[in-house]
Design a protein around this motif. Sequence first.
Motif, PDB file in Angstrom:
ATOM      1  N   GLU A 162      12.134   6.107  -9.500  1.00  0.00           N
ATOM      2  CA  GLU A 162      10.894   6.814  -9.156  1.00  0.00           C
ATOM      3  C   GLU A 162      10.923   7.333  -7.726  1.00  0.00           C
ATOM      4  OE1 GLU A 162       6.100   5.827  -8.986  1.00  0.00           O
ATOM      5  OE2 GLU A 162       7.475   4.513 -10.092  1.00  0.00           O
ATOM      6  N   GLY A 163      11.435   6.510  -6.805  1.00  0.00           N
ATOM      7  CA  GLY A 163      11.522   6.953  -5.419  1.00  0.00           C
ATOM      8  C   GLY A 163      12.497   8.106  -5.222  1.00  0.00           C
ATOM      9  N   ILE A 164      13.631   8.060  -5.890  1.00  0.00           N
ATOM     10  CA  ILE A 164      14.630   9.130  -5.743  1.00  0.00           C
ATOM     11  C   ILE A 164      14.100  10.444  -6.312  1.00  0.00           C
ATOM     12  CG2 ILE A 164      16.918   9.897  -6.490  1.00  0.00           C
ATOM     13  CD1 ILE A 164      17.802   6.973  -6.364  1.00  0.00           C
ATOM     14  N   ILE A 165      13.479  10.381  -7.493  1.00  0.00           N
ATOM     15  CA  ILE A 165      12.959  11.608  -8.102  1.00  0.00           C
ATOM     16  C   ILE A 165      11.862  12.225  -7.240  1.00  0.00           C
ATOM     17  CG2 ILE A 165      11.745  12.535 -10.110  1.00  0.00           C
ATOM     18  CD1 ILE A 165      13.177  10.525 -11.841  1.00  0.00           C
ATOM     19  N   SER A 166      10.990  11.381  -6.695  1.00  0.00           N
ATOM     20  CA  SER A 166       9.902  11.914  -5.865  1.00  0.00           C
ATOM     21  C   SER A 166      10.408  12.497  -4.551  1.00  0.00           C
ATOM     22  CB  SER A 166       8.888  10.802  -5.574  1.00  0.00           C
ATOM     23  OG  SER A 166       9.493   9.757  -4.828  1.00  0.00           O
ATOM     24  N   GLU A 167      11.572  12.022  -4.061  1.00  0.00           N
ATOM     25  CA  GLU A 167      12.115  12.560  -2.812  1.00  0.00           C
ATOM     26  C   GLU A 167      12.761  13.927  -3.003  1.00  0.00           C
ATOM     27  OE1 GLU A 167      12.086  11.611   0.321  1.00  0.00           O
ATOM     28  OE2 GLU A 167      10.822   9.857  -0.064  1.00  0.00           O
ATOM     29  N   PHE A 168      13.407  14.128  -4.134  1.00  0.00           N
ATOM     30  CA  PHE A 168      14.166  15.363  -4.348  1.00  0.00           C
ATOM     31  C   PHE A 168      13.449  16.361  -5.256  1.00  0.00           C
ATOM     32  CE2 PHE A 168      17.339  12.208  -3.172  1.00  0.00           C
ATOM     33  CZ  PHE A 168      18.090  12.886  -2.229  1.00  0.00           C
ATOM     34  N   THR A 169      12.267  16.048  -5.679  1.00  0.00           N
ATOM     35  CA  THR A 169      11.483  16.961  -6.508  1.00  0.00           C
ATOM     36  C   THR A 169      10.072  17.047  -5.941  1.00  0.00           C
ATOM     37  OG1 THR A 169      10.791  15.193  -8.025  1.00  0.00           O
ATOM     38  CG2 THR A 169      12.823  16.410  -8.575  1.00  0.00           C
ATOM     39  N   PRO A 170       9.308  18.064  -6.298  1.00  0.00           N
ATOM     40  CA  PRO A 170       7.913  18.155  -5.815  1.00  0.00           C
ATOM     41  C   PRO A 170       6.943  17.256  -6.574  1.00  0.00           C
ATOM     42  CG  PRO A 170       8.459  20.066  -7.150  1.00  0.00           C
ATOM     43  CD  PRO A 170       9.733  19.291  -7.007  1.00  0.00           C
TER      44      PRO A 170
END
Length: 408
Positions: free
Chosen positions: A167-175
Amino acid sequence: MLKRQEKSSLEEREPAPSPVALQHPLRCVAPRSYARIRLRVREGTLQLLVKHCVVSSPFIAHSAWHFLLLCDYHCCIICFNFFSEQLNRFAGFGIGLASLFTENVLAHPCIVLRRQCQVNYHARNYHLTPFTIVNIMYSINKTQGPRALWKGMGSTFIVQGITLGTEGIISEFTPLPRELSHKWNLKQIGGHLLLKGLTDVIAMPFYSASLIETVQSEIIRDNPGILDCVKEGIGRVVGMGVPHSKRLLPLMVLTFPTALHGVLHYIISSIIQKLVLFVLKRDNSHNLPTESSASVQSMLDAYFPELIASFAASLCADVMLYPLETVLHRLHIQGTRTIIDNTDLGYEVLPINTQYEGMRDCINTIKREEGMLGFYKGFGAVIVQYTLHVAVLQLTKIIYSTLLQNVS
């Protein structure tokens, strides 16, 4: 006559104080004697140092010691506030730790029995009440040992870590937003729920491996490694590793029910949590505490509404989505050659040989062969789990209240 002699003798020994000295009594000392008072505040601890407090006038002595008593009083207040703040933080950490320990460790046997009952389509006893669940727990513990009730606990922590990291990785690299602001709109809500769904889909193979570890019988299982959950999850994705039967459902078939269950669980728990917090804060604002219990009540109100709201949210979400969870677990376990404990007896094993074609077929088959109560197999474990959670929260609250009252 005696009073006049005493007054004259006192005037001979001590000069009269000047007008400046009367405004600042601590400065009015004899030339050979002095009073030095130093107040030092360091790391919340006030130290009061009085050196050579030799005064030559009763008036000055009275004023000086009155000042010292005031300083000592404020020193006690500062020290008490500092100690209460540190105790408040420590107690808050302890309360949260007790809640997490109960939810993830102490209640793990309930999760094991709950999942075994859900996937056991052979079972005649549905274990809808907590009394039969406690009886079967005792039987399994007696025949296989306490290790059988805590199996797969390490893999559940690994799945939680993978979920949070993904969840943290997706939120960092996506809007896609990880948290919703106060001024949210429909676009932000949609992106936030999409993030939750993608996280559940990515963690899905590891969730399947963790599910197998929690329901596999301890009688026929070898000692698993710590990272077996990760290895089997990756093998499930690439199609290698532990051999499976032809009845194993592909991950694409499991994507929709897994994401649906995860997103619905998050939506229900979030709504319930907000509602419970609103009600608790409104009641606390109406019930004003007395002065003796104001500090204790304010500290209790700072921590327990969050815990109670989180508890109520998880309970409501688990109860409302229990039938969907039963279907999801049966789809995940199909074709994995898993052997579970016999939840009717507690000392035999049973293979899982279901042949569901998908989510709809699983729902229709359970409804036709096991009835509507078949969706609630093992529901007594949920009652035991949350009853235990309530008991631990209440005990923690009693200990915390008693400790704060004694400090006060």
